[in-house]
Design a protein around this motif. Structure first.
Motif, PDB file in Angstrom:
ATOM      1  N   ASP A  62       1.135   4.054  -3.118  1.00 25.66           N
ATOM      2  CA  ASP A  62       0.700   5.401  -2.826  1.00 25.66           C
ATOM      3  C   ASP A  62       2.058   6.197  -3.469  1.00 25.66           C
ATOM      4  O   ASP A  62       1.810   7.449  -3.843  1.00 25.66           O
ATOM      5  CB  ASP A  62       0.416   5.639  -1.401  1.00 25.66           C
ATOM      6  N   GLY A  63       3.325   5.710  -3.062  1.00 28.36           N
ATOM      7  CA  GLY A  63       4.211   6.477  -3.631  1.00 28.36           C
ATOM      8  C   GLY A  63       4.322   6.637  -5.188  1.00 28.36           C
ATOM      9  O   GLY A  63       4.801   7.536  -5.726  1.00 28.36           O
ATOM     10  N   TYR A  64       3.888   5.380  -5.821  1.00 27.62           N
ATOM     11  CA  TYR A  64       3.920   5.657  -7.357  1.00 27.62           C
ATOM     12  C   TYR A  64       2.966   6.592  -7.674  1.00 27.62           C
ATOM     13  O   TYR A  64       3.256   7.394  -8.538  1.00 27.62           O
ATOM     14  CB  TYR A  64       3.540   4.167  -7.819  1.00 27.62           C
ATOM     15  N   ARG A  65       1.760   6.732  -7.231  1.00 29.13           N
ATOM     16  CA  ARG A  65       0.990   7.909  -7.450  1.00 29.13           C
ATOM     17  C   ARG A  65       1.492   9.273  -7.316  1.00 29.13           C
ATOM     18  O   ARG A  65       1.330  10.303  -8.234  1.00 29.13           O
ATOM     19  CB  ARG A  65      -0.330   7.593  -6.633  1.00 29.13           C
ATOM     20  N   ARG A  66       2.098   9.409  -6.304  1.00 25.01           N
ATOM     21  CA  ARG A  66       2.682  10.633  -5.983  1.00 25.01           C
ATOM     22  C   ARG A  66       3.776  11.156  -6.926  1.00 25.01           C
ATOM     23  O   ARG A  66       4.025  12.097  -7.513  1.00 25.01           O
ATOM     24  CB  ARG A  66       3.336  10.911  -4.536  1.00 25.01           C
ATOM     25  N   LEU A 115      -8.500  -1.559  -3.447  1.00 24.99           N
ATOM     26  CA  LEU A 115      -8.028   0.101  -3.128  1.00 24.99           C
ATOM     27  C   LEU A 115      -8.763   0.916  -3.567  1.00 24.99           C
ATOM     28  O   LEU A 115      -8.911   0.706  -5.091  1.00 24.99           O
ATOM     29  CB  LEU A 115      -6.519  -0.380  -3.092  1.00 24.99           C
ATOM     30  N   VAL A 119       0.786  -1.389   0.003  1.00 27.79           N
ATOM     31  CA  VAL A 119      -0.006   0.117  -0.113  1.00 27.79           C
ATOM     32  C   VAL A 119       0.862   1.582  -0.081  1.00 27.79           C
ATOM     33  O   VAL A 119       0.745   2.382  -0.712  1.00 27.79           O
ATOM     34  CB  VAL A 119      -1.086  -0.038   1.254  1.00 27.79           C
ATOM     35  N   PRO A 120       1.825   1.406   0.713  1.00 26.05           N
ATOM     36  CA  PRO A 120       2.617   2.541   1.095  1.00 26.05           C
ATOM     37  C   PRO A 120       3.387   2.707  -0.513  1.00 26.05           C
ATOM     38  O   PRO A 120       3.730   3.712  -0.814  1.00 26.05           O
ATOM     39  CB  PRO A 120       3.485   2.382   2.168  1.00 26.05           C
TER      40      PRO A 120
END
Length: 299
Positions: free
Chosen positions: A247-251, A284, A243-244
């Motif tokens: 999330d980093g990929y999206r950022r 997710l 999950v983190p």
């Protein structure tokens, strides 16, 4: 003229034409890539004289290219001087379009050109600053008439892509597409995998005569694999750990990720675990998940 600092999404009419222009070095290519990732058909370095012709071609079959983005620069100075006339012609013909203008401070543009070790297209025998000054003069009227202006002075490529996404994506924030792939180690590691999980610690259904001819897509094999000691705990912790990272990929505006799950032959354990992980990830927010079984069916 709308300043991009508000990042208020601009919702155009049914047919969409976006003209992307601005200062050289301000991020046109990055903006074009972001638009392409969100379903825009992007044409780069189009001579202004062909803008009307291209628009007419697309208008004949709007369903084939519902969103067209045309990127224009000043490499052909004489051609670019006709751009305003071309845009006026589109407006007179009833074509709805918007102009996205990218800008940045002179010092930042100079630094970007120096880092890229290339000259400004208008500097000729002069300095980079001379080319920037000439370009600003040429684009002044167009910038004033633009619908959206993004100042990329403080942006890196990820921040610019995020801004373009928020302004011109129907779906808003970026959707991460995840491909969960099963494979057999004996056939080699997938070369495009971002993450690799090894599930050879699970007992192999190959050694169970009734399960050997079946695959991880069959209920009997799935229950055997997922019911093995440690399997459920592994899947729970692995998805939680992902999950983190996602999330980093999206950022970072990474749009795609491949998660590979391997067993010996890619038939039983990896297939069952891949299906389970894909179902978990699909719950997710902001992700689209597909499952693919690379070596299923191989002997």
């Amino acid at each position: 003229m709308t300043e991009a600092t508000s990042l208020t999404p601009v919702k155009p009419p049914e047919s969409e034409l976006l003209v992307v222009t601005g200062m050289s070095g301000a991020g046109r290519s990055t903006a074009a890539n972001a638009l392409e990732d969100h379903g825009w058909y992007v044409v780069e370095n189009l001579p202004p004289q062909l803008l009307t012709t291209l628009t007419e071609l697309v208008a004949r079959t709007p369903e084939s290219i519902p969103k067209l983005a045309v990127v224009m620069d000043v490499r052909g100075k004489e051609l670019f001087s006709e751009m305003k006339a071309s845009l006026d012609g589109l407006r007179a013909a009833g074509v709805n379009y918007r102009v996205l203008f990218l800008d940045a401070a002179d010092a930042v543009l100079v630094r970007r050109f120096e880092q890229g070790r290339r000259p400004h297209p208008l500097q000729g025998d002069g300095r980079i600053l001379d080319g920037i000054a000439a370009e600003r003069e040429l684009l002044a009227v167009l910038k004033h008439a633009s619908d959206v202006v993004i100042d990329t002075t403080e942006f890196n490529v990820h921040a610019l892509a995020t801004s373009v996404t928020e302004l011109f994506s129907d779906s808003g924030p970026i959707v991460l597409r995840i491909n969960v792939m099963s494979f057999g180690f004996k056939y080699g590691l997938p070369v495009d995998a971002n993450f690799v999980a090894d599930v050879r610690f699970i007992p192999n259904p190959h050694w169970v005569p009734l399960l050997r001819p079946r695959t991880g897509l069959d209920a009997e094999v799935r229950d055997y694999v997922l019911g093995a000691q440690g399997a459920a705990d592994f899947i729970d912790r692995y998805v939680h750990a992902l999950v983190p990272a996602l999330d980093g990929y999206r950022r970072e505006n990474k749009h795609y990720a491949t998660l590979a799950v391997g067993c010996t032959g890619g038939k039983h354990r990896s297939v069952a675990v891949t299906e389970e992980i894909a179902q978990r990830l699909a719950q997710l927010p902001g992700v689209q998940v597909t499952a693919h079984h690379r070596d299923l069916g191989r002997e």
